[in-house]
Design an enzyme around this catalytic site. Sequence first.
Site, PDB file in Angstrom:
ATOM      1  N   THR A  12       0.826  -1.215   0.000  1.00  0.00           N
ATOM      2  CA  THR A  12       0.000   0.000   0.000  1.00  0.00           C
ATOM      3  C   THR A  12       0.852   1.253   0.000  1.00  0.00           C
ATOM      4  O   THR A  12       0.498   2.260  -0.613  1.00  0.00           O
ATOM      5  CB  THR A  12      -0.940  -0.009   1.227  1.00  0.00           C
ATOM      6  OG1 THR A  12      -1.819  -1.125   1.126  1.00  0.00           O
ATOM      7  CG2 THR A  12      -1.752   1.274   1.317  1.00  0.00           C
ATOM      8  N   SER A  58       1.647  -7.295  -0.778  1.00  0.00           N
ATOM      9  CA  SER A  58       2.342  -8.201   0.144  1.00  0.00           C
ATOM     10  C   SER A  58       1.673  -9.552   0.284  1.00  0.00           C
ATOM     11  O   SER A  58       2.251 -10.468   0.857  1.00  0.00           O
ATOM     12  CB  SER A  58       2.528  -7.552   1.521  1.00  0.00           C
ATOM     13  OG  SER A  58       1.296  -7.355   2.173  1.00  0.00           O
TER      14      SER A  58
END
Length: 321
Positions: A12, A58
């Site tokens: 992010t 991730s």
Amino acid sequence: MKKIAVITTGGTIACTTDPETGRSIAGKLTGEKLLGAYKDLSSDQVELEVFSAFQIPSNAMDFDKLLLLKSVVESFLIRTDISGVVITHGTDTLEETSYFLSLAITSHKPVVNTGSQRIPGEIGSDSFANIRDAITLAAADQPDCSGTLLVFNEKIFSPRSVRKVHTSNVDGFAGGQIGTIDRGEVFIQCTATAAKACFDTLPALAVVQLIKAASGMSDLFIRAASTSNAQGLVIEGFGRGHVPPGWLPAIKAAVDSGMKVVITSACDQGRVYPAYEYPGSFADLTANGVISGQDLDAKKARILLACLIGSGQAVDSQSFL
């Protein structure tokens, strides 16, 4: 002037926005573009060297990438001109990567992991504040700041105990807090829990599966793990370390086949312990060869078990203290 290496992996904190859907595209920004937008820390305080290791969300992090990241981090730490390393990472697996690096990196130089819950261009983004604080910690002249740490929302965490506790709030991590960063000053209240095991030379990470127990579940996933290529299995059990009673035959078969099976608890605090005597209890499991995961959560126990098996070290309950 200190020189800090900033290794970016996506997440992010490196997001842009899809103009058609309005959704975030994780890992779109390279390290150079991300840090190019970061102007908070002036050049007379610290020099930065940026390296993009990955550009991924991730959830795409895996054991192969962990080993590659380890080698990249070590390539910077061995340099005499580098005082510390900062790693930017997506929050979904940030705690696992941080814990792995705490086990696998032996340098006393600081390795500081961080991420963000909001993308860089979003109102109220925590991206650059967390980068600033991570760089501040990596450059701090404090012996208690050595080794691998995690920084988020002005808090400093030990990788062994930290967890992501909120899906979106900027105060997204808790557990194992050892200090704070307040307006560029580092305050350490206690030292981080040192990793007992050490895997500075780690040829591979073993395949380890993780299964979560829930009321009335069958042993289907236990049996599936036993017939897979997995060398280890972590079970996130109830309370003190219990599983549905019908699981025991499949678990015993897995242990008898040579698989390392570790029991942990779904609870946020406390350790597994033989406090009860009934089928599927912790005492029942350990009597049949299951290994105590102590107070580690299941995801951290999986990382540690993969390291232990991959390095050829003995695996027992003491390994998880």
